[in-house]
Design a protein around this motif. Structure first.
Motif, PDB file in Angstrom:
ATOM      1  N   GLY A  37     -22.412  -4.022  65.231  1.00 10.64           N
ATOM      2  CA  GLY A  37     -23.796  -4.490  65.287  1.00 10.64           C
ATOM      3  C   GLY A  37     -23.996  -5.870  64.698  1.00 10.64           C
ATOM      4  O   GLY A  37     -25.075  -6.183  64.204  1.00 10.64           O
ATOM      5  N   CYS A  38     -22.954  -6.698  64.734  1.00  9.70           N
ATOM      6  CA  CYS A  38     -22.989  -8.058  64.180  1.00  9.70           C
ATOM      7  C   CYS A  38     -23.284  -8.039  62.683  1.00  9.70           C
ATOM      8  O   CYS A  38     -23.969  -8.908  62.144  1.00  9.70           O
ATOM      9  CB  CYS A  38     -23.981  -8.958  64.926  1.00  9.70           C
ATOM     10  N   ARG A  39     -22.749  -7.026  62.009  1.00 13.08           N
ATOM     11  CA  ARG A  39     -22.861  -6.913  60.561  1.00 13.08           C
ATOM     12  C   ARG A  39     -21.526  -6.401  60.056  1.00 13.08           C
ATOM     13  O   ARG A  39     -21.018  -5.397  60.537  1.00 13.08           O
ATOM     14  CB  ARG A  39     -23.950  -5.923  60.168  1.00 13.08           C
ATOM     15  N   GLY A  40     -20.961  -7.120  59.077  1.00 11.21           N
ATOM     16  CA  GLY A  40     -19.687  -6.657  58.552  1.00 11.21           C
ATOM     17  C   GLY A  40     -19.218  -7.458  57.363  1.00 11.21           C
ATOM     18  O   GLY A  40     -19.714  -8.544  57.085  1.00 11.21           O
ATOM     19  N   ALA A  41     -18.251  -6.867  56.664  1.00  9.93           N
ATOM     20  CA  ALA A  41     -17.696  -7.485  55.461  1.00  9.93           C
ATOM     21  C   ALA A  41     -16.186  -7.635  55.592  1.00  9.93           C
ATOM     22  O   ALA A  41     -15.530  -6.895  56.323  1.00  9.93           O
ATOM     23  CB  ALA A  41     -18.026  -6.634  54.240  1.00  9.93           C
ATOM     24  N   VAL A  42     -15.671  -8.605  54.845  1.00 12.72           N
ATOM     25  CA  VAL A  42     -14.234  -8.797  54.685  1.00 12.72           C
ATOM     26  C   VAL A  42     -13.969  -8.664  53.195  1.00 12.72           C
ATOM     27  O   VAL A  42     -14.623  -9.315  52.383  1.00 12.72           O
ATOM     28  CB  VAL A  42     -13.787 -10.176  55.202  1.00 12.72           C
ATOM     29  N   ALA A  43     -13.029  -7.806  52.848  1.00 10.28           N
ATOM     30  CA  ALA A  43     -12.694  -7.572  51.442  1.00 10.28           C
ATOM     31  C   ALA A  43     -11.298  -8.109  51.156  1.00 10.28           C
ATOM     32  O   ALA A  43     -10.479  -8.252  52.060  1.00 10.28           O
ATOM     33  CB  ALA A  43     -12.763  -6.079  51.131  1.00 10.28           C
ATOM     34  N   GLY A  44     -11.057  -8.389  49.903  1.00  9.72           N
ATOM     35  CA  GLY A  44      -9.729  -8.829  49.497  1.00  9.72           C
ATOM     36  C   GLY A  44      -9.774  -9.411  48.098  1.00  9.72           C
ATOM     37  O   GLY A  44     -10.805  -9.911  47.651  1.00  9.72           O
ATOM     38  N   ALA A  45      -8.644  -9.322  47.424  1.00  9.76           N
ATOM     39  CA  ALA A  45      -8.551  -9.845  46.064  1.00  9.76           C
ATOM     40  C   ALA A  45      -8.736 -11.358  46.065  1.00  9.76           C
ATOM     41  O   ALA A  45      -8.679 -12.011  47.109  1.00  9.76           O
ATOM     42  CB  ALA A  45      -7.195  -9.475  45.466  1.00  9.76           C
ATOM     43  N   LYS A  46      -8.943 -11.910  44.874  1.00  8.43           N
ATOM     44  CA  LYS A  46      -9.085 -13.362  44.740  1.00  8.43           C
ATOM     45  C   LYS A  46      -7.863 -14.052  45.322  1.00  8.43           C
ATOM     46  O   LYS A  46      -6.737 -13.602  45.157  1.00  8.43           O
ATOM     47  CB  LYS A  46      -9.200 -13.754  43.268  1.00  8.43           C
ATOM     48  N   GLY A  47      -8.127 -15.174  46.004  1.00  4.66           N
ATOM     49  CA  GLY A  47      -7.043 -16.003  46.504  1.00  4.66           C
ATOM     50  C   GLY A  47      -6.320 -15.465  47.707  1.00  4.66           C
ATOM     51  O   GLY A  47      -5.188 -15.852  47.991  1.00  4.66           O
ATOM     52  N   ASN A  48      -6.954 -14.581  48.478  1.00  2.52           N
ATOM     53  CA  ASN A  48      -6.304 -14.013  49.658  1.00  2.52           C
ATOM     54  C   ASN A  48      -6.860 -14.533  50.971  1.00  2.52           C
ATOM     55  O   ASN A  48      -6.544 -13.995  52.021  1.00  2.52           O
ATOM     56  CB  ASN A  48      -6.374 -12.483  49.607  1.00  2.52           C
ATOM     57  N   GLY A  49      -7.703 -15.556  50.941  1.00  7.13           N
ATOM     58  CA  GLY A  49      -8.121 -16.216  52.172  1.00  7.13           C
ATOM     59  C   GLY A  49      -9.494 -15.878  52.698  1.00  7.13           C
ATOM     60  O   GLY A  49      -9.834 -16.285  53.814  1.00  7.13           O
ATOM     61  N   LYS A  50     -10.309 -15.175  51.931  1.00  8.08           N
ATOM     62  CA  LYS A  50     -11.631 -14.794  52.438  1.00  8.08           C
ATOM     63  C   LYS A  50     -12.490 -16.010  52.771  1.00  8.08           C
ATOM     64  O   LYS A  50     -13.098 -16.071  53.833  1.00  8.08           O
ATOM     65  CB  LYS A  50     -12.354 -13.900  51.427  1.00  8.08           C
ATOM     66  N   SER A  51     -12.540 -16.972  51.862  1.00 16.30           N
ATOM     67  CA  SER A  51     -13.380 -18.157  52.097  1.00 16.30           C
ATOM     68  C   SER A  51     -12.838 -19.000  53.243  1.00 16.30           C
ATOM     69  O   SER A  51     -13.615 -19.545  54.044  1.00 16.30           O
ATOM     70  CB  SER A  51     -13.473 -18.996  50.819  1.00 16.30           C
TER      71      SER A  51
END
Length: 192
Positions: A37-51
């Motif tokens: 539904g065009c809503r979602g999250a990406v999780a991951g520890a610091k420094g794993n490429g989320k940004s």
């Protein structure tokens, strides 16, 4: 070696693209986001490429005509701005709220955020722990040796031998934090 010659200088590191895990691509991620539904999250520890992933995701959305409203929360700056004013899609383009660092929000900011973004056409968040996500977690990022080797190859080219450790050893030494790994290699390269 001068800072401008260092292969791990911030200008080079921030210019790197996201290292997709096996089977991953922007097309796959966008399809999963749309199916949620065009809503979602990406999780991951610091420094794993989320940004880094968010930057590329917002560029892909912009190519499709979306307007991205991006906010970033950090440990140093964990509060939303007083005035939450997403851009108005008066020209008919859909608006997607993009929040990097959602785990920083307290309950008051979470309520304010929900109230503002619920009327927007899309929403993306990043968080460190998938259990704290307030949206469906589309991907959980965990950098592996293949991604680190890819990054080192991009940064060092034919000089990969200057860093004798394996990617797995480097990841283990930095508890999986690729950002810290690259910072320590910057310091090391300063002595080359």
């Amino acid at each position: 070696m001068t800072a401008g010659e260092n292969p791990f200088r911030s200008a080079r590191v921030t210019g790197l693209g996201f290292c997709w895990p096996e089977g991953g691509s922007m097309a796959v991620l966008m399809a999963e986001w749309r199916s949620a539904g065009c809503r979602g999250a990406v999780a991951g520890a610091k420094g794993n490429g989320k940004s880094t992933l968010l930057r590329e995701w917002m560029a892909a959305l912009a190519e499709e005509g979306w307007v991205c409203w991006a906010l970033r929360l950090t440990e140093e700056s964990p509060r939303l701005p007083r005035k939450l004013a997403p851009p108005v899609g008066s020209d008919g383009r859909p608006v997607c709220a993009v929040l990097d660092g959602a785990e920083q929000m307290g309950w008051v900011d979470r309520r304010r955020w929900r109230r503002v973004v619920r009327r927007l056409q899309g929403e993306i968040q990043t968080c460190h722990d998938p259990r704290g996500a307030r949206l469906p977690v589309l991907w959980t990022l965990e950098a592996g040796p293949a991604q680190v080797e890819d990054l080192l190859g991009q940064l060092l080219g034919g000089a990969r031998g200057r860093v004798p450790e394996s990617a797995a050893e480097l990841l283990a030494a930095h508890q999986g934090d690729v950002r810290q790994l690259l910072r320590s290699l910057y310091d090391r390269a300063a002595g080359w």
